[in-house]
Write a protein that holds these residues in place. Sequence first.
Motif, PDB file in Angstrom:
ATOM      1  N   ARG A  51      -8.016   6.118   6.729  1.00 21.64           N
ATOM      2  CA  ARG A  51      -7.729   6.670   8.179  1.00 21.64           C
ATOM      3  C   ARG A  51      -7.796   5.467   9.148  1.00 21.64           C
ATOM      4  NH1 ARG A  51     -12.532   9.054   8.387  1.00 21.64           N
ATOM      5  NH2 ARG A  51     -11.637  11.123   7.701  1.00 21.64           N
ATOM      6  N   GLY A  52      -8.547   4.601   9.289  1.00 20.75           N
ATOM      7  CA  GLY A  52      -8.530   3.397  10.167  1.00 20.75           C
ATOM      8  C   GLY A  52      -7.267   2.626   9.944  1.00 20.75           C
ATOM      9  N   ASN A  53      -6.745   2.364   8.943  1.00 18.41           N
ATOM     10  CA  ASN A  53      -5.396   1.734   8.729  1.00 18.41           C
ATOM     11  C   ASN A  53      -4.105   2.289   8.944  1.00 18.41           C
ATOM     12  OD1 ASN A  53      -5.951  -1.295   7.694  1.00 18.41           O
ATOM     13  ND2 ASN A  53      -7.487   0.093   6.439  1.00 18.41           N
ATOM     14  N   VAL A  54      -4.157   3.724   8.687  1.00 16.62           N
ATOM     15  CA  VAL A  54      -2.840   4.502   9.021  1.00 16.62           C
ATOM     16  C   VAL A  54      -2.873   4.668  10.523  1.00 16.62           C
ATOM     17  CG1 VAL A  54      -1.791   6.755   8.974  1.00 16.62           C
ATOM     18  CG2 VAL A  54      -2.800   5.529   6.752  1.00 16.62           C
ATOM     19  N   SER A  55      -4.187   4.747  11.183  1.00 16.77           N
ATOM     20  CA  SER A  55      -4.207   4.740  12.801  1.00 16.77           C
ATOM     21  C   SER A  55      -3.416   3.315  13.300  1.00 16.77           C
ATOM     22  CB  SER A  55      -5.538   4.762  13.203  1.00 16.77           C
ATOM     23  OG  SER A  55      -6.048   5.939  12.636  1.00 16.77           O
ATOM     24  N   ASP A  56      -3.737   2.292  12.335  1.00 21.35           N
ATOM     25  CA  ASP A  56      -3.070   0.982  13.005  1.00 21.35           C
ATOM     26  C   ASP A  56      -1.629   0.964  12.604  1.00 21.35           C
ATOM     27  OD1 ASP A  56      -3.148  -1.594  14.109  1.00 21.35           O
ATOM     28  OD2 ASP A  56      -3.153  -2.526  12.052  1.00 21.35           O
ATOM     29  N   CYS A  57      -1.128   1.404  11.424  1.00 22.47           N
ATOM     30  CA  CYS A  57       0.257   1.289  11.248  1.00 22.47           C
ATOM     31  C   CYS A  57       0.374   2.851  10.516  1.00 22.47           C
ATOM     32  CB  CYS A  57       0.615   0.271  10.348  1.00 22.47           C
ATOM     33  SG  CYS A  57       2.136   0.118   9.831  1.00 22.47           S
ATOM     34  N   ALA A  58       1.401   3.328  10.762  1.00 23.87           N
ATOM     35  CA  ALA A  58       1.826   4.645  10.067  1.00 23.87           C
ATOM     36  C   ALA A  58       2.390   4.387   8.828  1.00 23.87           C
ATOM     37  CB  ALA A  58       2.794   5.510  11.099  1.00 23.87           C
ATOM     38  N   ARG A  59       3.238   3.222   8.745  1.00 17.67           N
ATOM     39  CA  ARG A  59       3.739   2.987   7.173  1.00 17.67           C
ATOM     40  C   ARG A  59       3.071   2.188   6.590  1.00 17.67           C
ATOM     41  NH1 ARG A  59       8.072   6.317   6.234  1.00 17.67           N
ATOM     42  NH2 ARG A  59       9.844   5.993   7.668  1.00 17.67           N
ATOM     43  N   SER A  60       1.584   2.416   6.329  1.00 13.66           N
ATOM     44  CA  SER A  60       0.835   1.596   5.641  1.00 13.66           C
ATOM     45  C   SER A  60       1.055   1.866   4.215  1.00 13.66           C
ATOM     46  CB  SER A  60      -0.793   2.014   5.898  1.00 13.66           C
ATOM     47  OG  SER A  60      -1.170   1.532   7.107  1.00 13.66           O
ATOM     48  N   ILE A  61       0.959   1.041   3.309  1.00 17.27           N
ATOM     49  CA  ILE A  61       0.877   0.975   1.787  1.00 17.27           C
ATOM     50  C   ILE A  61      -0.437   0.965   1.131  1.00 17.27           C
ATOM     51  CG2 ILE A  61       1.992   0.199  -0.235  1.00 17.27           C
ATOM     52  CD1 ILE A  61       4.281  -1.039   1.525  1.00 17.27           C
ATOM     53  N   PHE A  62      -0.746   1.902   0.499  1.00 16.00           N
ATOM     54  CA  PHE A  62      -2.185   1.695  -0.446  1.00 16.00           C
ATOM     55  C   PHE A  62      -1.656   1.893  -1.942  1.00 16.00           C
ATOM     56  CE2 PHE A  62      -2.578   3.991   3.633  1.00 16.00           C
ATOM     57  CZ  PHE A  62      -3.776   3.421   4.236  1.00 16.00           C
ATOM     58  N   ILE A  63      -2.041   0.910  -2.761  1.00 15.11           N
ATOM     59  CA  ILE A  63      -2.172   0.665  -3.949  1.00 15.11           C
ATOM     60  C   ILE A  63      -3.209   0.842  -4.740  1.00 15.11           C
ATOM     61  CG2 ILE A  63      -0.834  -0.976  -5.926  1.00 15.11           C
ATOM     62  CD1 ILE A  63       0.498  -2.106  -3.671  1.00 15.11           C
ATOM     63  N   PHE A  64      -3.257   1.932  -5.784  1.00 12.82           N
ATOM     64  CA  PHE A  64      -4.484   1.960  -6.698  1.00 12.82           C
ATOM     65  C   PHE A  64      -4.050   1.706  -8.062  1.00 12.82           C
ATOM     66  CE2 PHE A  64      -4.725   4.933  -2.944  1.00 12.82           C
ATOM     67  CZ  PHE A  64      -6.033   4.724  -2.448  1.00 12.82           C
ATOM     68  N   ASP A  65      -4.840   0.532  -8.403  1.00 14.89           N
ATOM     69  CA  ASP A  65      -4.561   0.041  -9.456  1.00 14.89           C
ATOM     70  C   ASP A  65      -5.687   0.529 -10.781  1.00 14.89           C
ATOM     71  OD1 ASP A  65      -3.430  -1.402 -11.816  1.00 14.89           O
ATOM     72  OD2 ASP A  65      -4.056  -3.404 -11.109  1.00 14.89           O
ATOM     73  N   GLU A  66      -5.233   0.516 -11.844  1.00 14.23           N
ATOM     74  CA  GLU A  66      -6.189   1.077 -12.994  1.00 14.23           C
ATOM     75  C   GLU A  66      -6.685   2.577 -12.781  1.00 14.23           C
ATOM     76  OE1 GLU A  66      -9.253  -1.836 -13.221  1.00 14.23           O
ATOM     77  OE2 GLU A  66      -8.103  -3.236 -14.217  1.00 14.23           O
ATOM     78  N   MET A  67      -5.907   3.353 -12.512  1.00 11.39           N
ATOM     79  CA  MET A  67      -6.267   4.502 -12.462  1.00 11.39           C
ATOM     80  C   MET A  67      -6.845   5.253 -13.554  1.00 11.39           C
ATOM     81  SD  MET A  67      -5.668   6.163  -9.287  1.00 11.39           S
ATOM     82  CE  MET A  67      -5.866   7.613  -9.943  1.00 11.39           C
ATOM     83  N   ASP A  68      -6.356   4.796 -14.755  1.00 14.50           N
ATOM     84  CA  ASP A  68      -6.846   5.362 -16.015  1.00 14.50           C
ATOM     85  C   ASP A  68      -8.548   5.001 -16.206  1.00 14.50           C
ATOM     86  OD1 ASP A  68      -5.383   2.825 -16.160  1.00 14.50           O
ATOM     87  OD2 ASP A  68      -6.104   2.520 -18.045  1.00 14.50           O
ATOM     88  N   LYS A  69      -9.025   3.954 -15.302  1.00 19.74           N
ATOM     89  CA  LYS A  69     -10.443   3.611 -15.392  1.00 19.74           C
ATOM     90  C   LYS A  69     -11.225   4.003 -14.131  1.00 19.74           C
ATOM     91  CE  LYS A  69      -9.432  -0.598 -18.093  1.00 19.74           C
ATOM     92  NZ  LYS A  69      -7.803  -0.452 -17.950  1.00 19.74           N
ATOM     93  N   MET A  70     -10.568   4.855 -13.205  1.00 23.73           N
ATOM     94  CA  MET A  70     -11.208   5.517 -12.219  1.00 23.73           C
ATOM     95  C   MET A  70     -12.086   6.616 -12.562  1.00 23.73           C
ATOM     96  SD  MET A  70      -9.461   6.690  -8.434  1.00 23.73           S
ATOM     97  CE  MET A  70      -9.179   5.035  -7.828  1.00 23.73           C
ATOM     98  N   HIS A  71     -12.963   6.755 -11.912  1.00 26.11           N
ATOM     99  CA  HIS A  71     -14.080   7.899 -12.304  1.00 26.11           C
ATOM    100  C   HIS A  71     -13.517   9.054 -11.625  1.00 26.11           C
ATOM    101  CE1 HIS A  71     -16.997   5.070 -13.227  1.00 26.11           C
ATOM    102  NE2 HIS A  71     -16.985   4.480 -11.805  1.00 26.11           N
ATOM    103  N   ALA A  72     -13.478  10.055 -12.685  1.00 23.63           N
ATOM    104  CA  ALA A  72     -13.068  11.393 -12.192  1.00 23.63           C
ATOM    105  C   ALA A  72     -13.531  12.181 -11.164  1.00 23.63           C
ATOM    106  CB  ALA A  72     -13.099  12.488 -13.494  1.00 23.63           C
ATOM    107  N   GLY A  73     -12.726  12.655 -10.158  1.00 22.70           N
ATOM    108  CA  GLY A  73     -12.901  13.207  -9.138  1.00 22.70           C
ATOM    109  C   GLY A  73     -12.992  12.389  -7.720  1.00 22.70           C
ATOM    110  N   LEU A  74     -12.883  11.149  -8.228  1.00 17.68           N
ATOM    111  CA  LEU A  74     -12.975  10.035  -6.928  1.00 17.68           C
ATOM    112  C   LEU A  74     -11.683  10.191  -5.866  1.00 17.68           C
ATOM    113  CD1 LEU A  74     -13.958   7.640  -4.968  1.00 17.68           C
ATOM    114  CD2 LEU A  74     -13.297   6.137  -6.834  1.00 17.68           C
ATOM    115  N   ILE A  75     -10.776  10.114  -6.667  1.00 23.05           N
ATOM    116  CA  ILE A  75      -9.338  10.105  -6.024  1.00 23.05           C
ATOM    117  C   ILE A  75      -9.051  11.587  -5.206  1.00 23.05           C
ATOM    118  CG2 ILE A  75      -7.830  11.147  -8.012  1.00 23.05           C
ATOM    119  CD1 ILE A  75      -7.110   8.099  -5.684  1.00 23.05           C
ATOM    120  N   ASP A  76      -9.859  12.589  -5.523  1.00 22.02           N
ATOM    121  CA  ASP A  76      -9.574  13.789  -4.860  1.00 22.02           C
ATOM    122  C   ASP A  76      -9.848  13.559  -3.444  1.00 22.02           C
ATOM    123  OD1 ASP A  76      -8.525  15.393  -6.870  1.00 22.02           O
ATOM    124  OD2 ASP A  76     -10.411  16.433  -7.105  1.00 22.02           O
ATOM    125  N   SER A  77     -10.712  12.566  -2.838  1.00 22.22           N
ATOM    126  CA  SER A  77     -11.315  12.468  -1.724  1.00 22.22           C
ATOM    127  C   SER A  77     -10.045  12.257  -0.743  1.00 22.22           C
ATOM    128  CB  SER A  77     -12.117  11.194  -1.356  1.00 22.22           C
ATOM    129  OG  SER A  77     -11.603  10.105  -1.907  1.00 22.22           O
TER     130      SER A  77
END
Length: 344
Positions: free
Chosen positions: A172-198
């Motif tokens: 929320r804070g970074n998109v407020s600063d720049c609408a064209r922000s890029i977010f990269i999530f690495d190791e999605m296969d190691k992320m705890h289930a349910g977290l990315i739903d946030s």
Amino acid sequence: MKLLALPLGGRGSLLLVGCVLWQLSPAAQAVEPISLGLALAGAAASALTGIISYPKLYCYFAECCLQRPGARSGAALQENLDQKLFGQHLAKKVIVKSLAGFLNNSNPKKPLALSLHGWTGTGKNFVSKIIAESLYEGGLNSRYVHQFVSTLHFPHRQNITQYKDQLQMWIRGNVSDCARSIFIFDEMDKMHAGLIDSIKPFLDYYEELDGVSYRKAIFIFLSNAGAEKITEVALNFWRSGKRREDLSLRDLELSLSVFNNKNSGFWHSSLIDKHLIDYFIPFLPLEYKHVKMCVRVELEARGYEADEDIVMQVADEMTYFPKEERIYSDKGCKTVCTKLDFYL
């Protein structure tokens, strides 16, 4: 800034402040010189501040949110992928078209969400780096590019609630600063289930959420999930005598295999269920010829000519699978740099 008064005689006089020239009336000349000088200096400073804050000029001195126009970014992306990414005709085509189209759309309906899948060393991280560099000169170090590594930033399952809150606040804070922000999530296969739903609300078709629009942001997910499916299809193509370049996205059907993979951060995720991932992009396993291409590029990047003896020696040291055919490098091009150190 220097303040310089130039008395010229006659009815009026000229005052030069920086590069701005004013003609003073006789009435203005009656004002106390120091007061007049300070007033005009203040006016000039305000004018200069206004000029420098003008976006195009300001961006010469500081990094701006999406400095490059969409067409220019798309061209830079195409050129970089053509020169540096090997054996990934599907990934290259989808990434260039989806990104160029998105950047040239002044009013997208939702953020762009790309999910990159394949074995280690096939180019997923490399492509995310190229995407960042195509949009921002700072690349991954840009203030508008944000990279999360699951095992580093979200290591403990018991802290998922805290991670969700922190992740939402960060986006929320970074998109407020720049609408064209890029977010990269690495190791999605190691992320705890349910977290990315946030982050589901940020990827959905909302014009605004609490006064912030997320529709111009870019989300990139990197994962090994689905790699077995990709390799199986590619190997069957090879064994049946078909060309690697004839593989299509339809042959892979990645979204279903990712959703059904318990080792994926997308396991039973609403991002999949609500079709919020725009493209599932497969990265094919790399063959011997692709490893040699990687070695040549790395040699040239270090300032050496591409010595074919060294190229073959490095490529031959890599391990390949299946054991009988030895078609694909089991580490892609990931260890090319360290193996090349030995010879240089």
